[in-house]
Design an enzyme around this catalytic site. Structure first.
Site, PDB file in Angstrom:
ATOM      1  N   LYS A 192       0.853  -1.195   0.000  1.00  0.00           N
ATOM      2  CA  LYS A 192       0.000   0.000   0.000  1.00  0.00           C
ATOM      3  C   LYS A 192       0.890   1.246   0.000  1.00  0.00           C
ATOM      4  O   LYS A 192       2.092   1.160   0.239  1.00  0.00           O
ATOM      5  CB  LYS A 192      -0.922   0.016   1.218  1.00  0.00           C
ATOM      6  CG  LYS A 192      -1.771  -1.232   1.391  1.00  0.00           C
ATOM      7  CD  LYS A 192      -2.955  -1.330   0.450  1.00  0.00           C
ATOM      8  CE  LYS A 192      -3.645  -2.660   0.679  1.00  0.00           C
ATOM      9  NZ  LYS A 192      -4.902  -2.841   0.014  1.00  0.00           N
TER      10      LYS A 192
HETATM   11  C1  LIG Z   1      -5.882  -3.837   0.837  1.00  0.00           C
HETATM   12  C2  LIG Z   1      -7.298  -3.492   0.924  1.00  0.00           C
HETATM   13  C3  LIG Z   1      -8.085  -3.853   2.018  1.00  0.00           C
HETATM   14  C4  LIG Z   1      -7.643  -4.812   3.091  1.00  0.00           C
HETATM   15  O1  LIG Z   1      -6.458  -4.534   3.708  1.00  0.00           O
HETATM   16  P1  LIG Z   1      -5.636  -5.715   4.431  1.00  0.00           P
HETATM   17  O2  LIG Z   1      -4.646  -4.982   5.265  1.00  0.00           O
HETATM   18  O3  LIG Z   1      -5.001  -6.509   3.352  1.00  0.00           O
HETATM   19  O4  LIG Z   1      -6.580  -6.499   5.242  1.00  0.00           O
HETATM   20  C5  LIG Z   1      -9.386  -3.390   2.080  1.00  0.00           C
HETATM   21  N1  LIG Z   1      -9.905  -2.632   1.109  1.00  0.00           N
HETATM   22  C6  LIG Z   1      -9.195  -2.290   0.007  1.00  0.00           C
HETATM   23  C7  LIG Z   1      -9.842  -1.439  -1.029  1.00  0.00           C
HETATM   24  C8  LIG Z   1      -7.883  -2.704  -0.130  1.00  0.00           C
HETATM   25  O5  LIG Z   1      -7.186  -2.367  -1.206  1.00  0.00           O
END
Ligand SMILES: *Cc1c(COP(=O)(O)O)cnc(C)c1O
Length: 377
Positions: A192
């Protein structure tokens, strides 16, 4: 040319190595692995950066969404409206809590939830809207907040792909994404825009009471040690992850700028081709933090292009290949294909190119050159 990667986290590490390694040693020396001082410090750093009253760190972004919904007191049978075109985590937690997910179509130019479709989906059972700021661009929060106010609905922003984005509202005020609705949820998954070296997440809110409720929920429903007032969960950000995030947060704006620069180079190279639709940026440039750089490829050529890129050793992603309303787990007889014209088309057209802070000119020229070569004549 350096090998092209979809995501390259090594370069960022080189830059913060000393700070990260020193903090890691500190955490290990103090054995304060859980709830160490780093976690509290990161929480405060992030509150300041986002200009939000409360950040509650937790174990991952999926938990953040789930805990947000628990904190708002949503009950089985309550309807929650979210986008058909998103990562499954968003709808997964709605279903897991036995709330009723109501998937709606998105806008063709931003990939984000369509306010008109939200309006049509509202029933007396609707309790919340979950806009996802997909690929790093903020959803139309002016419209969404208006709809929410009019119908007395909560707004939970899924900010997992958009941390650091600035939303400029109709009045010209700038707000960090994730802090506009009642509550925001984010992920610190390594890839991210602000990622740690494992799993991590956080919840944001300006509401004191809600923040208090949520601080108990993340800790087994305890507000006083061994007094369990509500059913909670165990969801913590660990100290090592907080140490990484503390080192990275001061660089987040620069990271997002590097992503925007890469996006601009891609767009300049690809914007004039008839079969390519480059991403549209709404409002001021800083609304989009380009978690993904996603093209639409016309005339049914997306899959052949993907194959070509694969042969050339150029990584890509298809986010997302199947609309959520067609996923076995979330299919529902209430849905009608005619309600999802945009998502149904997007899943056949989208392709995301390598996007990270370490992309250089040469790599981008190689990638765009290959795409144009494939689509020539
Ligand atoms: C990555 C993501 C999540 C979940 O995050 P995690 O840390 O992997 O549980 C939720 N919503 C969106 C849109 C994402 O891209």
């Amino acid at each position: 040319m350096r090998k092209i990667q979809m995501v390259d986290l090594k370069g960022q590490y080189e830059d913060i190595k000393n700070q990260v390694n020193t903090s890691f040693e500190e955490v290990i020396k103090n054995t304060s692995f859980i709830n160490g001082p780093e976690v509290k410090q990161f929480q405060q750093d992030l509150e300041e950066y986002l200009d939000v009253k409360h950040v509650i760190p937790c174990a991952n972004g999926t938990d953040a969404l789930q805990i947000a919904m628990m904190g708002l007191g949503l009950k089985p049978g309550d309807e929650v409206i979210t986008a058909d075109f998103t990562f499954a985590a968003t709808v997964e937690v709605i279903a897991l809590l036995q709330l009723t997910p109501v998937l709606v179509d998105v806008e063709p130019h931003t990939f984000n939830i369509d306010p008109q479709s939200i309006k049509k989906a509202i029933t007396p059972k609707t309790k919340a809207i979950v806009p996802v700021h997909l690929f790093g661009q903020t959803a139309n929060m002016d419209e969404i907040m208006k709809i929410a106010k009019e119908h007395n609905l909560y707004v939970i922003e899924d900010n997992a792909q958009a941390i650091g984005g600035n939303y400029t509202n109709e009045a010209g005020e700038k707000t960090k994404t994730g802090t506009i609705g009642d509550i925001g949820a984010t992920s610190f998954f390594p890839s991210k825009n602000l990622g740690c070296y494992g799993d991590g997440g956080a919840i944001f809110t300006n509401n004191d009471e809600l923040a208090h409720t949520i601080r108990g929920i993340v800790n087994h429903g305890m507000y006083e040690r061994y007094h369990h007032d509500v059913v909670g969960v165990n969801s913590r950000l660990d100290s090592l992850q907080a140490a990484v995030l503390r080192a990275k947060l001061p660089k987040l704006d620069a990271y997002n700028k590097a992503r925007r620069n890469a996006a601009e180079k891609y767009t300049n190279a690809l914007k004039n081709h008839q079969e390519i639709v480059t991403p549209e940026i709404i409002g001021e440039g800083d609304t989009h933090v380009f978690h993904q750089y996603t093209l639409k490829i016309k005339n049914g050529k997306r899959d052949a292009l993907a194959k070509y890129l694969q042969e050339k050793g150029i990584p890509f992603g298809i986010y997302y290949p199947i609309p959520l309303h067609n996923q076995k787990a979330y299919a529902d007889s209430r849905y009608n294909e005619a309600d999802f014209p945009v998502t149904n088309q997007l899943v056949t057209e989208v392709i995301s190119l390598p996007m990270h802070t370490e992309l250089d000119k040469e790599q981008i020229a190689f990638i765009t050159g290959a795409i144009l070569e494939f689509l020539k004549d």
